[in-house]
Design a protein around this motif. Structure first.
Motif, mmCIF file in Angstrom:
data_model
loop_
_atom_site.group_PDB
_atom_site.id
_atom_site.type_symbol
_atom_site.label_atom_id
_atom_site.label_comp_id
_atom_site.label_asym_id
_atom_site.label_seq_id
_atom_site.Cartn_x
_atom_site.Cartn_y
_atom_site.Cartn_z
ATOM 1 N N ASN A 1 33.457 18.890 99.616
ATOM 2 C CA ASN A 1 34.839 18.473 99.874
ATOM 3 C C ASN A 1 35.019 16.964 99.780
ATOM 4 O O ASN A 1 36.138 16.475 99.803
ATOM 5 N N ILE A 2 33.900 16.225 99.719
ATOM 6 C CA ILE A 2 33.924 14.764 99.794
ATOM 7 C C ILE A 2 33.479 14.162 98.474
ATOM 8 O O ILE A 2 32.548 14.643 97.828
ATOM 9 N N LYS A 3 34.139 13.076 98.093
ATOM 10 C CA LYS A 3 33.740 12.298 96.919
ATOM 11 C C LYS A 3 33.301 10.925 97.416
ATOM 12 O O LYS A 3 34.005 10.284 98.191
ATOM 13 N N LEU B 1 32.950 12.757 109.424
ATOM 14 C CA LEU B 1 31.545 13.034 109.725
ATOM 15 C C LEU B 1 30.618 12.315 108.754
ATOM 16 O O LEU B 1 29.712 11.590 109.167
ATOM 17 N N TYR B 2 30.831 12.487 107.470
ATOM 18 C CA TYR B 2 29.911 11.917 106.488
ATOM 19 C C TYR B 2 30.052 10.406 106.373
ATOM 20 O O TYR B 2 29.088 9.716 106.041
ATOM 21 N N ARG B 3 31.213 9.876 106.694
ATOM 22 C CA ARG B 3 31.361 8.419 106.729
ATOM 23 C C ARG B 3 30.521 7.848 107.867
ATOM 24 O O ARG B 3 29.829 6.853 107.709
ATOM 25 N N SER B 4 30.546 8.501 109.036
ATOM 26 C CA SER B 4 29.751 8.052 110.183
ATOM 27 C C SER B 4 28.256 8.196 109.909
ATOM 28 O O SER B 4 27.467 7.309 110.243
ATOM 29 N N LEU B 5 27.865 9.313 109.298
ATOM 30 C CA LEU B 5 26.461 9.511 108.965
ATOM 31 C C LEU B 5 25.979 8.450 107.982
ATOM 32 O O LEU B 5 24.881 7.904 108.134
ATOM 33 N N GLU C 1 30.264 -2.093 98.871
ATOM 34 C CA GLU C 1 30.794 -1.154 99.854
ATOM 35 C C GLU C 1 30.857 0.249 99.272
ATOM 36 O O GLU C 1 30.846 0.435 98.057
ATOM 37 N N VAL C 2 30.926 1.224 100.170
ATOM 38 C CA VAL C 2 30.996 2.625 99.783
ATOM 39 C C VAL C 2 32.282 3.197 100.358
ATOM 40 O O VAL C 2 32.598 2.991 101.526
ATOM 41 N N ILE C 3 33.037 3.923 99.517
ATOM 42 C CA ILE C 3 34.306 4.506 99.938
ATOM 43 C C ILE C 3 34.211 6.024 99.797
ATOM 44 O O ILE C 3 33.817 6.531 98.746
ATOM 45 N N LEU C 4 34.580 6.732 100.853
ATOM 46 C CA LEU C 4 34.578 8.186 100.839
ATOM 47 C C LEU C 4 36.022 8.680 100.782
ATOM 48 O O LEU C 4 36.886 8.148 101.481
ATOM 49 N N THR C 5 36.265 9.684 99.954
ATOM 50 C CA THR C 5 37.595 10.288 99.846
ATOM 51 C C THR C 5 37.452 11.807 99.877
ATOM 52 O O THR C 5 36.407 12.345 99.514
ATOM 53 N N THR C 6 38.529 12.480 100.313
ATOM 54 C CA THR C 6 38.526 13.942 100.323
ATOM 55 C C THR C 6 39.059 14.448 98.995
ATOM 56 O O THR C 6 39.924 13.831 98.376
ATOM 57 N N LEU C 7 38.560 15.596 98.548
ATOM 58 C CA LEU C 7 39.022 16.180 97.291
ATOM 59 C C LEU C 7 40.203 17.121 97.507
ATOM 60 O O LEU C 7 40.952 17.385 96.575
ATOM 61 N N LYS D 1 40.880 9.053 110.288
ATOM 62 C CA LYS D 1 40.982 7.614 110.559
ATOM 63 C C LYS D 1 39.640 6.929 110.344
ATOM 64 O O LYS D 1 39.563 5.833 109.815
ATOM 65 N N VAL D 2 38.565 7.585 110.785
ATOM 66 C CA VAL D 2 37.226 7.019 110.624
ATOM 67 C C VAL D 2 36.824 7.044 109.153
ATOM 68 O O VAL D 2 36.258 6.089 108.629
ATOM 69 N N GLY D 3 37.134 8.131 108.473
ATOM 70 C CA GLY D 3 36.729 8.289 107.080
ATOM 71 C C GLY D 3 37.377 7.308 106.127
ATOM 72 O O GLY D 3 36.814 6.994 105.076
ATOM 73 N N LYS D 4 38.560 6.810 106.472
ATOM 74 C CA LYS D 4 39.262 5.863 105.589
ATOM 75 C C LYS D 4 38.561 4.514 105.495
ATOM 76 O O LYS D 4 38.713 3.805 104.516
#
Length: 179
Positions: free
Chosen positions: A40-42, A67-71, A49-55, A3-6
């Motif tokens: 595991n993260i792209k 984790l990496y979105r929060s960091l 803005e920056v968007i993080l997605t899982t591979l 939820k946080v990573g989205k």
């Protein structure tokens, strides 16, 4: 999916994010921070803005996503605004002062305690017993302030010790001596 990573990370004016070789670098007006991240993260940098997605859809990838979105969000906030924590030193004779790159504290022990201020942090101590620790790395600010607080934790009877500015110490009633 986390939820946080989205959630996308908004970039304020003057902050840039670069991604290369599994290292994200955030540059801003206050400085520069680097952080390794999982394969595991792209990370996609778009406009402001920056968007993080899982591979892949594994449990570890989902944990890394948040984790990496929060960091990254903390790094962006750090290079644009910075972080600070305020400690309050309470007690008769307790005091702190900054001498060069050292924080010298008298905390009721037989000798003064000297803490070396880490690179990247600024510490300001005033006469009222407040010590303000500030810097661009949330982890470094929190860790150093925690180490200082551990030297003399606040006790519940008189309230003496080192506490955070927003911390509330639950006070206890001592012995009354009446039978």
């Amino acid at each position: 999916m986390s939820k946080v990573g989205k959630l996308p990370v908004a970039l304020p004016a003057g902050v840039t994010v670069t991604v290369a070789n599994n290292v994200m670098t955030v540059k801003g007006p206050k400085g520069e921070l680097k952080q390794d991240y999982s394969s595991n993260i792209k990370i996609d940098v778009q406009n402001s803005e920056v968007i993080l997605t899982t591979l892949n859809d594994t449990k570890q990838a989902n944990a890394d996503h948040g984790l990496y979105r929060s960091l990254l969000a903390n790094m962006v906030k750090g290079v644009s605004e910075g972080f600070s924590k305020t400690l309050v030193i309470t007690g008769v004779g307790y005091r702190a002062e900054v001498k060069g790159k050292e924080l010298v504290m008298n905390l009721g022990y037989s000798s003064d305690y000297i803490a070396i201020i880490p690179e990247g942090l600024t510490v300001v101590a005033d006469a009222t017993g407040k010590v303000t620790i500030s810097g661009i790395s949330k982890q470094l600010v929190g860790e150093f302030s925690s180490q200082i607080r551990k030297l003399r934790k606040p006790e519940p009877y008189k309230g003496k010790g080192i506490r955070y500015d927003n911390e509330v110490i639950r006070r206890k009633v001592g012995k009354t001596g009446v039978k």
